[in-house]
Write a protein that holds these residues in place. Sequence first.
Motif, PDB file in Angstrom:
ATOM      1  N   ALA A 128       0.836  -1.201   0.000  1.00 35.75           N
ATOM      2  CA  ALA A 128       0.000   0.000   0.000  1.00 35.75           C
ATOM      3  C   ALA A 128       0.871   1.251   0.000  1.00 35.75           C
ATOM      4  O   ALA A 128       0.655   2.180  -0.789  1.00 35.75           O
ATOM      5  CB  ALA A 128      -0.933  -0.006   1.202  1.00 35.75           C
ATOM      6  N   ARG A 129       1.863   1.277   0.854  1.00 35.97           N
ATOM      7  CA  ARG A 129       2.738   2.452   0.940  1.00 35.97           C
ATOM      8  C   ARG A 129       3.584   2.623  -0.313  1.00 35.97           C
ATOM      9  O   ARG A 129       3.889   3.747  -0.709  1.00 35.97           O
ATOM     10  CB  ARG A 129       3.579   2.391   2.201  1.00 35.97           C
ATOM     11  CG  ARG A 129       2.692   2.498   3.437  1.00 35.97           C
ATOM     12  CD  ARG A 129       3.412   2.609   4.735  1.00 35.97           C
ATOM     13  NE  ARG A 129       2.480   2.485   5.833  1.00 35.97           N
ATOM     14  CZ  ARG A 129       1.599   3.414   6.208  1.00 35.97           C
ATOM     15  NH1 ARG A 129       1.538   4.545   5.547  1.00 35.97           N
ATOM     16  NH2 ARG A 129       0.786   3.201   7.220  1.00 35.97           N
ATOM     17  N   ALA A 130       3.934   1.528  -0.947  1.00 34.84           N
ATOM     18  CA  ALA A 130       4.677   1.623  -2.208  1.00 34.84           C
ATOM     19  C   ALA A 130       3.804   2.243  -3.298  1.00 34.84           C
ATOM     20  O   ALA A 130       4.275   3.067  -4.085  1.00 34.84           O
ATOM     21  CB  ALA A 130       5.181   0.247  -2.638  1.00 34.84           C
ATOM     22  N   SER A 145      -6.831  -2.638   2.866  1.00 35.61           N
ATOM     23  CA  SER A 145      -7.957  -3.481   3.259  1.00 35.61           C
ATOM     24  C   SER A 145      -7.502  -4.898   3.580  1.00 35.61           C
ATOM     25  O   SER A 145      -7.987  -5.506   4.544  1.00 35.61           O
ATOM     26  CB  SER A 145      -9.016  -3.500   2.159  1.00 35.61           C
ATOM     27  OG  SER A 145      -9.587  -2.220   2.024  1.00 35.61           O
ATOM     28  N   LEU A 146      -6.571  -5.421   2.803  1.00 35.31           N
ATOM     29  CA  LEU A 146      -5.986  -6.728   3.126  1.00 35.31           C
ATOM     30  C   LEU A 146      -5.269  -6.646   4.468  1.00 35.31           C
ATOM     31  O   LEU A 146      -5.296  -7.591   5.263  1.00 35.31           O
ATOM     32  CB  LEU A 146      -4.993  -7.173   2.044  1.00 35.31           C
ATOM     33  CG  LEU A 146      -5.549  -7.612   0.699  1.00 35.31           C
ATOM     34  CD1 LEU A 146      -4.415  -7.871  -0.280  1.00 35.31           C
ATOM     35  CD2 LEU A 146      -6.418  -8.843   0.854  1.00 35.31           C
ATOM     36  N   ASP A 147      -4.634  -5.514   4.702  1.00 33.62           N
ATOM     37  CA  ASP A 147      -3.926  -5.251   5.944  1.00 33.62           C
ATOM     38  C   ASP A 147      -4.897  -5.306   7.128  1.00 33.62           C
ATOM     39  O   ASP A 147      -4.596  -5.902   8.166  1.00 33.62           O
ATOM     40  CB  ASP A 147      -3.294  -3.862   5.825  1.00 33.62           C
ATOM     41  CG  ASP A 147      -2.081  -3.643   6.696  1.00 33.62           C
ATOM     42  OD1 ASP A 147      -1.609  -4.603   7.315  1.00 33.62           O
ATOM     43  OD2 ASP A 147      -1.613  -2.495   6.739  1.00 33.62           O
ATOM     44  N   VAL A 148      -6.073  -4.710   6.984  1.00 28.18           N
ATOM     45  CA  VAL A 148      -7.102  -4.735   8.034  1.00 28.18           C
ATOM     46  C   VAL A 148      -7.508  -6.178   8.318  1.00 28.18           C
ATOM     47  O   VAL A 148      -7.616  -6.584   9.480  1.00 28.18           O
ATOM     48  CB  VAL A 148      -8.336  -3.892   7.633  1.00 28.18           C
ATOM     49  CG1 VAL A 148      -9.515  -4.176   8.549  1.00 28.18           C
ATOM     50  CG2 VAL A 148      -8.002  -2.415   7.632  1.00 28.18           C
ATOM     51  N   ALA A 177      -3.618   1.025  -3.391  1.00 22.78           N
ATOM     52  CA  ALA A 177      -3.196   1.254  -2.009  1.00 22.78           C
ATOM     53  C   ALA A 177      -4.342   0.925  -1.062  1.00 22.78           C
ATOM     54  O   ALA A 177      -4.146   0.244  -0.046  1.00 22.78           O
ATOM     55  CB  ALA A 177      -2.735   2.692  -1.824  1.00 22.78           C
ATOM     56  N   GLU A 178      -5.541   1.373  -1.394  1.00 23.69           N
ATOM     57  CA  GLU A 178      -6.709   1.085  -0.565  1.00 23.69           C
ATOM     58  C   GLU A 178      -6.959  -0.420  -0.505  1.00 23.69           C
ATOM     59  O   GLU A 178      -7.271  -0.966   0.559  1.00 23.69           O
ATOM     60  CB  GLU A 178      -7.941   1.797  -1.099  1.00 23.69           C
ATOM     61  CG  GLU A 178      -9.159   1.570  -0.240  1.00 23.69           C
ATOM     62  CD  GLU A 178     -10.396   2.300  -0.752  1.00 23.69           C
ATOM     63  OE1 GLU A 178     -11.340   2.434   0.036  1.00 23.69           O
ATOM     64  OE2 GLU A 178     -10.420   2.711  -1.933  1.00 23.69           O
ATOM     65  N   ARG A 179      -6.806  -1.093  -1.623  1.00 25.65           N
ATOM     66  CA  ARG A 179      -7.010  -2.551  -1.657  1.00 25.65           C
ATOM     67  C   ARG A 179      -6.035  -3.253  -0.713  1.00 25.65           C
ATOM     68  O   ARG A 179      -6.419  -4.132   0.061  1.00 25.65           O
ATOM     69  CB  ARG A 179      -6.820  -3.065  -3.077  1.00 25.65           C
ATOM     70  CG  ARG A 179      -6.942  -4.561  -3.201  1.00 25.65           C
ATOM     71  CD  ARG A 179      -6.844  -5.006  -4.657  1.00 25.65           C
ATOM     72  NE  ARG A 179      -6.801  -6.437  -4.715  1.00 25.65           N
ATOM     73  CZ  ARG A 179      -5.703  -7.140  -4.989  1.00 25.65           C
ATOM     74  NH1 ARG A 179      -4.588  -6.544  -5.270  1.00 25.65           N
ATOM     75  NH2 ARG A 179      -5.741  -8.444  -5.014  1.00 25.65           N
TER      76      ARG A 179
END
Length: 69
Positions: free
Chosen positions: A23-25, A46-49, A41-43
């Motif tokens: 996401a940060r990349a 969301s995986l991160d969440v 990045a949002e996707r």
Amino acid sequence: STIVQLNRAAAQQGSGSAADKMARAYLKRLASNLPFNTALAERYFSLDVDSHHPDAHYGLAELDLNSFV
């Protein structure tokens, strides 16, 4: 690059740390050859969440506050 490919695969397998990096990349906050892309990045945030990574909600909130999305 190999590092991006490995992080992408790890994120898709549930690694919150890898999803956060991807996401940060995509937001150009980490050095990479990836294009600036807020949707991706949002996707990845969301995986991160989903993985319960501690920075996940912060990343999504930051996107919203900065009106990137």
